[in-house]
Design a protein around this motif. Structure first.
Motif, PDB file in Angstrom:
ATOM      1  N   THR A  93       3.128   1.616  12.150  1.00 29.03           N
ATOM      2  CA  THR A  93       3.075   3.061  12.069  1.00 29.03           C
ATOM      3  C   THR A  93       1.398   2.848  11.983  1.00 29.03           C
ATOM      4  N   PRO A  94       0.670   3.990  12.369  1.00 31.16           N
ATOM      5  CA  PRO A  94      -0.702   4.051  12.246  1.00 31.16           C
ATOM      6  C   PRO A  94      -1.254   3.841  10.884  1.00 31.16           C
ATOM      7  N   ASP A  95      -1.983   3.039  10.649  1.00 27.32           N
ATOM      8  CA  ASP A  95      -2.360   2.703   9.227  1.00 27.32           C
ATOM      9  C   ASP A  95      -1.535   2.571   8.268  1.00 27.32           C
ATOM     10  N   GLY A  96      -0.094   2.083   8.551  1.00 26.67           N
ATOM     11  CA  GLY A  96       0.787   1.888   7.578  1.00 26.67           C
ATOM     12  C   GLY A  96       0.524   0.519   7.006  1.00 26.67           C
ATOM     13  N   PRO A  97       0.942   0.413   5.748  1.00 22.91           N
ATOM     14  CA  PRO A  97       0.597  -0.957   5.069  1.00 22.91           C
ATOM     15  C   PRO A  97       1.475  -2.000   5.580  1.00 22.91           C
ATOM     16  N   THR A  98       2.702  -1.880   6.136  1.00 24.56           N
ATOM     17  CA  THR A  98       3.739  -3.215   6.319  1.00 24.56           C
ATOM     18  C   THR A  98       4.084  -2.959   7.646  1.00 24.56           C
ATOM     19  N   ALA A  99       4.496  -4.136   8.318  1.00 24.44           N
ATOM     20  CA  ALA A  99       5.208  -4.172   9.572  1.00 24.44           C
ATOM     21  C   ALA A  99       5.884  -5.060   9.670  1.00 24.44           C
ATOM     22  N   GLY A 124      -2.290 -12.099  13.999  1.00 25.44           N
ATOM     23  CA  GLY A 124      -3.913 -11.715  14.085  1.00 25.44           C
ATOM     24  C   GLY A 124      -4.113 -10.386  14.588  1.00 25.44           C
ATOM     25  N   TRP A 125      -3.475 -10.475  16.172  1.00 20.93           N
ATOM     26  CA  TRP A 125      -3.650  -9.178  16.740  1.00 20.93           C
ATOM     27  C   TRP A 125      -3.334  -8.105  15.727  1.00 20.93           C
ATOM     28  N   ALA A 126      -1.849  -8.183  15.126  1.00 23.08           N
ATOM     29  CA  ALA A 126      -1.565  -6.633  14.427  1.00 23.08           C
ATOM     30  C   ALA A 126      -2.726  -6.665  13.418  1.00 23.08           C
ATOM     31  N   PHE A 127      -3.375  -7.624  12.578  1.00 23.03           N
ATOM     32  CA  PHE A 127      -4.065  -7.303  11.433  1.00 23.03           C
ATOM     33  C   PHE A 127      -5.463  -6.848  12.175  1.00 23.03           C
ATOM     34  N   ASP A 128      -5.914  -7.307  13.277  1.00 24.14           N
ATOM     35  CA  ASP A 128      -7.070  -6.823  13.810  1.00 24.14           C
ATOM     36  C   ASP A 128      -7.010  -5.480  14.381  1.00 24.14           C
ATOM     37  N   GLY A 132      -5.514  -0.768   8.054  1.00 22.14           N
ATOM     38  CA  GLY A 132      -4.562  -0.392   6.964  1.00 22.14           C
ATOM     39  C   GLY A 132      -3.480  -1.326   6.786  1.00 22.14           C
ATOM     40  N   LEU A 133      -3.092  -2.273   7.699  1.00 25.26           N
ATOM     41  CA  LEU A 133      -1.965  -3.203   7.502  1.00 25.26           C
ATOM     42  C   LEU A 133      -2.471  -4.302   6.819  1.00 25.26           C
ATOM     43  N   THR A 134      -1.466  -4.549   5.668  1.00 25.70           N
ATOM     44  CA  THR A 134      -1.974  -5.413   4.381  1.00 25.70           C
ATOM     45  C   THR A 134      -0.833  -6.536   4.410  1.00 25.70           C
ATOM     46  N   ARG A 135       0.478  -6.270   5.172  1.00 23.75           N
ATOM     47  CA  ARG A 135       1.228  -7.383   5.000  1.00 23.75           C
ATOM     48  C   ARG A 135       2.490  -7.422   6.383  1.00 23.75           C
ATOM     49  N   LEU A 136       2.775  -8.362   6.835  1.00 25.06           N
ATOM     50  CA  LEU A 136       3.476  -8.509   7.810  1.00 25.06           C
ATOM     51  C   LEU A 136       4.797  -9.385   7.371  1.00 25.06           C
ATOM     52  N   ASP A 137       6.161  -8.640   7.721  1.00 20.81           N
ATOM     53  CA  ASP A 137       7.248  -9.578   7.096  1.00 20.81           C
ATOM     54  C   ASP A 137       8.055 -10.085   8.493  1.00 20.81           C
ATOM     55  N   HIS A 173      16.606 -13.930   4.804  1.00 19.41           N
ATOM     56  CA  HIS A 173      15.496 -14.246   3.943  1.00 19.41           C
ATOM     57  C   HIS A 173      14.379 -13.270   4.469  1.00 19.41           C
ATOM     58  N   ARG A 174      13.309 -13.220   3.561  1.00 16.51           N
ATOM     59  CA  ARG A 174      12.014 -12.263   4.006  1.00 16.51           C
ATOM     60  C   ARG A 174      10.808 -13.163   3.652  1.00 16.51           C
ATOM     61  N   HIS A 175      10.140 -13.350   4.673  1.00 17.25           N
ATOM     62  CA  HIS A 175       8.921 -14.274   4.601  1.00 17.25           C
ATOM     63  C   HIS A 175       7.801 -13.375   4.865  1.00 17.25           C
ATOM     64  N   SER A 176       6.796 -13.338   3.985  1.00 18.39           N
ATOM     65  CA  SER A 176       5.351 -12.397   4.402  1.00 18.39           C
ATOM     66  C   SER A 176       4.180 -13.227   4.529  1.00 18.39           C
ATOM     67  N   LEU A 177       3.186 -12.403   5.481  1.00 17.31           N
ATOM     68  CA  LEU A 177       1.827 -13.078   5.422  1.00 17.31           C
ATOM     69  C   LEU A 177       1.046 -11.760   5.197  1.00 17.31           C
ATOM     70  N   THR A 178       0.252 -12.019   4.340  1.00 15.51           N
ATOM     71  CA  THR A 178      -0.766 -10.888   3.987  1.00 15.51           C
ATOM     72  C   THR A 178      -2.012 -11.036   4.682  1.00 15.51           C
ATOM     73  N   ALA A 179      -2.631  -9.915   4.800  1.00 14.35           N
ATOM     74  CA  ALA A 179      -4.059  -9.768   5.493  1.00 14.35           C
ATOM     75  C   ALA A 179      -5.093 -10.723   4.818  1.00 14.35           C
ATOM     76  N   GLY A 180      -6.084 -11.104   5.314  1.00 18.27           N
ATOM     77  CA  GLY A 180      -7.239 -11.995   4.911  1.00 18.27           C
ATOM     78  C   GLY A 180      -6.655 -13.353   4.812  1.00 18.27           C
TER      79      GLY A 180
END
Length: 180
Positions: A93-99, A124-128, A132-137, A173-180
């Motif tokens: 979602t535009p500027d949503g914090p997670t995807a 990397g593409w998603a965060f770039d 507003g995206l801070t976490r990918l699951d 399982h849920r695995h996550s990657l955070t921005a930065g």
């Protein structure tokens, strides 16, 4: 739009390119879905050209409405680029914090590190593209050991076990990657 991935210490012949799916991918998509292992882990069957056209149409609609971005992953082959995988950014979602990130790998490309490299490129593409995206699951069923390894190799950290929920019959399982 093309995402080039060139990993250090990897020969140029192993380079991957990610690009939106197109109508020319129909036959390669049907070929990939002939694999029973792939069909086991995916929800939408592609057993013939008509289903492949529906799949490709759905992918295009998702791009157009901005909710889901699926990329064909291609690798150089003596006969030209060959489809080796799919990676997808879901619930965007535009500027949503997670995807969520998903993927599959064609049987002929498994065991060569393609899925983790493609997931890293997509992440990397998603965060770039989304400040507003801070976490990918990355989520998978507990019995999908290969997906657990892909998550780990891609830098995604195990967060929690998830109870089964349709369409998945087993816990996950849920695995996550955070921005930065």
């Amino acid at each position: 739009m093309l995402i080039e991935l060139r990993a250090p210490a990897v020969s140029p012949a192993r380079d991957l390119a990610l690009r939106p799916w197109c109508a020319d991918d129909l036959d390669a998509l049907v070929d990939a879905y002939r694999d029973p292992v792939l069909r086991r882990w995916t929800r939408l069957p592609v057993t013939n050209a008509a289903e492949a056209r529906q799949w490709l149409d759905r992918v295009r609609r998702d791009w157009d409405d901005g909710s889901r971005y699926s990329f064909a992953v291609l690798q150089d082959d003596p006969d030209g680029p060959r489809l080796v995988a799919n990676v997808v950014l879901k619930n965007a979602t535009p500027d949503g914090p997670t995807a969520e990130v998903g993927y599959w790998t064609a049987v002929w490309a498994r065991g060569r590190g393609i899925a983790p490299r493609a997931v890293v490129a997509l992440s990397g593409w998603a965060f770039d593209r989304s400040p507003g995206l801070t976490r990918l699951d990355l989520m998978h069923q507990v019995d999908n050991v290969a997906s657990c390894r892909v998550a780990q190799k891609s830098g995604y950290i195990f967060q929690e076990g998830l109870p089964a929920r349709p369409p998945f019959p087993l816990d996950g399982h849920r695995h996550s990657l955070t921005a930065g």
